[in-house]
Design a protein around this motif. Structure first.
Motif, PDB file in Angstrom:
ATOM      1  N   VAL A 286       0.811  -1.213   0.000  1.00  0.00           N
ATOM      2  CA  VAL A 286       0.000   0.000   0.000  1.00  0.00           C
ATOM      3  C   VAL A 286       0.846   1.264   0.000  1.00  0.00           C
ATOM      4  N   GLY A 287       2.104   1.170   0.432  1.00  0.00           N
ATOM      5  CA  GLY A 287       2.954   2.361   0.455  1.00  0.00           C
ATOM      6  C   GLY A 287       3.120   2.983  -0.920  1.00  0.00           C
ATOM      7  N   PHE A 288       3.311   2.156  -1.937  1.00  0.00           N
ATOM      8  CA  PHE A 288       3.439   2.664  -3.298  1.00  0.00           C
ATOM      9  C   PHE A 288       2.147   3.336  -3.746  1.00  0.00           C
ATOM     10  N   LEU A 289       1.013   2.762  -3.357  1.00  0.00           N
ATOM     11  CA  LEU A 289      -0.271   3.332  -3.750  1.00  0.00           C
ATOM     12  C   LEU A 289      -0.511   4.679  -3.071  1.00  0.00           C
ATOM     13  N   ILE A 290      -0.098   4.793  -1.803  1.00  0.00           N
ATOM     14  CA  ILE A 290      -0.249   6.063  -1.094  1.00  0.00           C
ATOM     15  C   ILE A 290       0.546   7.159  -1.777  1.00  0.00           C
ATOM     16  N   ASP A 291       1.789   6.855  -2.140  1.00  0.00           N
ATOM     17  CA  ASP A 291       2.639   7.857  -2.779  1.00  0.00           C
ATOM     18  C   ASP A 291       2.125   8.246  -4.156  1.00  0.00           C
ATOM     19  N   ARG A 292       1.401   7.345  -4.793  1.00  0.00           N
ATOM     20  CA  ARG A 292       0.896   7.637  -6.130  1.00  0.00           C
ATOM     21  C   ARG A 292      -0.482   8.294  -6.115  1.00  0.00           C
ATOM     22  N   PHE A 293      -1.384   7.814  -5.243  1.00  0.00           N
ATOM     23  CA  PHE A 293      -2.760   8.306  -5.290  1.00  0.00           C
ATOM     24  C   PHE A 293      -3.164   9.152  -4.084  1.00  0.00           C
ATOM     25  N   PRO A 338      -0.780   2.158   7.352  1.00  0.00           N
ATOM     26  CA  PRO A 338      -0.138   3.226   6.581  1.00  0.00           C
ATOM     27  C   PRO A 338      -1.120   4.263   6.056  1.00  0.00           C
ATOM     28  N   ILE A 339      -2.306   3.834   5.623  1.00  0.00           N
ATOM     29  CA  ILE A 339      -3.287   4.795   5.107  1.00  0.00           C
ATOM     30  C   ILE A 339      -3.689   5.779   6.202  1.00  0.00           C
ATOM     31  N   GLY A 340      -3.982   5.261   7.388  1.00  0.00           N
ATOM     32  CA  GLY A 340      -4.385   6.135   8.477  1.00  0.00           C
ATOM     33  C   GLY A 340      -3.287   7.096   8.888  1.00  0.00           C
ATOM     34  N   ALA A 341      -2.062   6.600   8.992  1.00  0.00           N
ATOM     35  CA  ALA A 341      -0.948   7.455   9.396  1.00  0.00           C
ATOM     36  C   ALA A 341      -0.690   8.551   8.374  1.00  0.00           C
ATOM     37  N   ALA A 342      -0.757   8.210   7.091  1.00  0.00           N
ATOM     38  CA  ALA A 342      -0.527   9.201   6.047  1.00  0.00           C
ATOM     39  C   ALA A 342      -1.682  10.181   5.929  1.00  0.00           C
ATOM     40  N   LEU A 343      -2.889   9.716   6.213  1.00  0.00           N
ATOM     41  CA  LEU A 343      -4.078  10.553   6.055  1.00  0.00           C
ATOM     42  C   LEU A 343      -4.003  11.810   6.902  1.00  0.00           C
ATOM     43  N   TRP A 344      -3.687  11.636   8.194  1.00  0.00           N
ATOM     44  CA  TRP A 344      -3.674  12.798   9.080  1.00  0.00           C
ATOM     45  C   TRP A 344      -2.574  13.776   8.679  1.00  0.00           C
ATOM     46  N   ALA A 345      -1.439  13.273   8.210  1.00  0.00           N
ATOM     47  CA  ALA A 345      -0.360  14.159   7.759  1.00  0.00           C
ATOM     48  C   ALA A 345      -0.762  14.913   6.494  1.00  0.00           C
ATOM     49  N   GLU A 346      -1.446  14.231   5.583  1.00  0.00           N
ATOM     50  CA  GLU A 346      -1.864  14.869   4.338  1.00  0.00           C
ATOM     51  C   GLU A 346      -2.877  15.989   4.581  1.00  0.00           C
ATOM     52  N   VAL A 347      -3.818  15.746   5.446  1.00  0.00           N
ATOM     53  CA  VAL A 347      -4.934  16.678   5.611  1.00  0.00           C
ATOM     54  C   VAL A 347      -4.631  17.758   6.633  1.00  0.00           C
ATOM     55  N   TYR A 348      -3.971  17.388   7.736  1.00  0.00           N
ATOM     56  CA  TYR A 348      -3.809  18.332   8.834  1.00  0.00           C
ATOM     57  C   TYR A 348      -2.374  18.782   9.053  1.00  0.00           C
ATOM     58  N   GLY A 349      -1.450  18.328   8.228  1.00  0.00           N
ATOM     59  CA  GLY A 349      -0.068  18.756   8.376  1.00  0.00           C
ATOM     60  C   GLY A 349       0.675  17.943   9.420  1.00  0.00           C
ATOM     61  N   THR A 350       1.937  18.291   9.632  1.00  0.00           N
ATOM     62  CA  THR A 350       2.805  17.485  10.497  1.00  0.00           C
ATOM     63  C   THR A 350       3.280  18.200  11.746  1.00  0.00           C
ATOM     64  N   GLU A 351       2.988  19.482  11.897  1.00  0.00           N
ATOM     65  CA  GLU A 351       3.554  20.207  13.031  1.00  0.00           C
ATOM     66  C   GLU A 351       3.028  19.686  14.363  1.00  0.00           C
TER      67      GLU A 351
END
Length: 411
Positions: A286-293, A338-351
């Motif tokens: 799923v990591g490749f899919l996250i980076d692509r989509f 991985p989807i959940g972890a990436a989701l919050w960073a994508e939408v709400y940032g990382t600070e």
């Protein structure tokens, strides 16, 4: 593939750290602790209900504590935070090693659940999501591989250690792995990451692939209050919790399922290895899919395998159903992390990612405390496996639809 190899070469210290943190968190996971249940109940003379109540209470309290202490990763250095978490898990393992009454048992469960199930993976996954941008999906996939690797290795070690040393000294042996293996490796890879110029600590500006919850500039920090006021978060939350909720309920009440399906425990245990393998493959792929989509696009699909798994349990029969059901659950759980972890960073940032992740992780921990009780009450009241699994499948389907509408809807 060449770019992926370059990514591994450049980021290996943090990738090793992420994997180790998630792997050592397995000492607080239900699949690992469950191997000690029978021995603990026999040694402490506890009934099944008393043992279950102690475990659920410790889980609920640890989930609540996680919400408060998880945000410290946004303020402390990674070395300091990881060392503190490691010390907490070490004390928790030793507490279980010297447990002789239910009070110490609850304290031990609380510590290993908080620092193991909660803060160790929280540390590794938050670091991956914060430190990697372009290759965030791949980094999260590598880190979350620590769970399926643990699912394959640790039960075997637990059985061998219990047989050779007893359940208490088994916990003491696992405790020693923390100062002997984790802490030296952690200090080495974090120091190496600093030397390579990798982003290690939290002095990172918030980044967002979408507008923040109030269409603020991406550089403005988005914290828990803003997230909780975002209705899209509440649309996404049910599908995010569906995996931990369903899998914990199914695994804890596997005796009911085995009886209904006429499967032997040995057969189900063999199929569980397949679950761990598929879990790992899902995490990696799923990591490749996250980076692509992006994770926001993948969110609605993460729980669909759970729906099919539940329907198989409800209406299909035969030994093959165990393989298919566990395989589908493994795919969903493997992709979901991985989807959940990436989701919050994508939408709400990382600070303030640590504070946000600790909050959502608390919700997930609470869900793992609720499903065993809910399933148990329904089973005790005579609900059939067809009705139970069909009802849960309806919930997951509704959660999937809500997830589809969540972050595709622009504010």
């Amino acid at each position: 593939m060449r770019n992926y190899w370059q990514f591994l070469q450049q980021g290996w210290p943090l990738l090793v750290f992420g994997f180790l943190a998630v792997f050592f968190g397995n000492f607080g996971q239900s699949f690992f602790i469950s191997w000690y249940g029978a021995a603990i109940q026999a040694d402490l003379n506890l009934s099944a209900s008393t043992y279950g109540a102690a475990y659920s209470f410790a889980t609920l309290v640890s989930g609540s504590a996680l919400m408060f202490v998880g945000g410290w990763i946004d303020k402390w250095s990674l070395r300091r935070f990881a060392s503190t978490v490691a010390l907490g898990l070490f004390v928790g393992c030793l507490t279980l090693a010297f447990t002789h009454n239910i009070v110490l048992l609850v304290i031990g469960f609380f510590l290993v659940r908080l620092f193991g199930q909660g803060l160790f993976p929280h540390t590794g996954i938050t670091t991956m999501a914060r430190s990697f941008d372009k290759n965030r999906g791949k980094a999260l996939s590598i880190a979350t591989m620590g769970v399926p690797v643990g699912e394959v290795i640790l039960p075997i070690l637990a059985v061998l250690f219990i047989a050779k040393f007893g359940w208490q000294m088994s916990w003491a042996a696992f405790a020693l792995l923390i100062p002997v293996v984790f802490i030296p490796c952690m200090l080495f890879v974090v120091r190496r990451a600093h030397q390579l110029g990798l982003q290690v600590d939290s002095e990172i500006k918030a980044q967002s692939l979408e507008a923040s919850v109030k269409d603020q500039p991406a550089t403005q920090a988005v914290g828990r209050k803003q997230v909780l006021r975002d209705y899209r978060f509440w649309l996404a939350l049910p599908v995010m919790l569906s995996g931990p909720f369903v899998v914990t309920g199914v695994f804890i009440h596997q005796g009911f399922i085995l009886a209904q399906k006429q499967w032997s425990p040995e057969w189900f245990a063999a199929c569980f290895i397949f679950y761990g393998v598929v879990h790992g493959l899902g995490s990696m792929g799923v990591g490749f899919l996250i980076d692509r989509f992006s994770a926001t696009r993948l969110l609605p699909f993460k729980a669909l395998p759970i729906v099919f798994a539940l329907l198989l349990l409800a209406f299909a029969n035969g030994p093959w159903v165990a393989w298919a059901m566990l395989g589908l659950l493994g795919v969903s759980i493997g992709c979901g992390g991985p989807i959940g972890a990436a989701l919050w960073a994508e939408v709400y940032g990382t600070e303030k990612l640590g504070a946000i992740r600790s909050m959502t992780s608390s919700f997930a921990v609470w869900s793992t405390a609720v499903s065993p009780i809910l399933f148990g009450v329904l089973i005790d009241n005579g609900m059939s496996i067809q009705a139970l699994m069909s009802g849960v499948a309806v919930y997951v389907s509704a959660a999937t639809l809500m997830g589809y509408m969540a972050y595709r809807v622009k504010k």
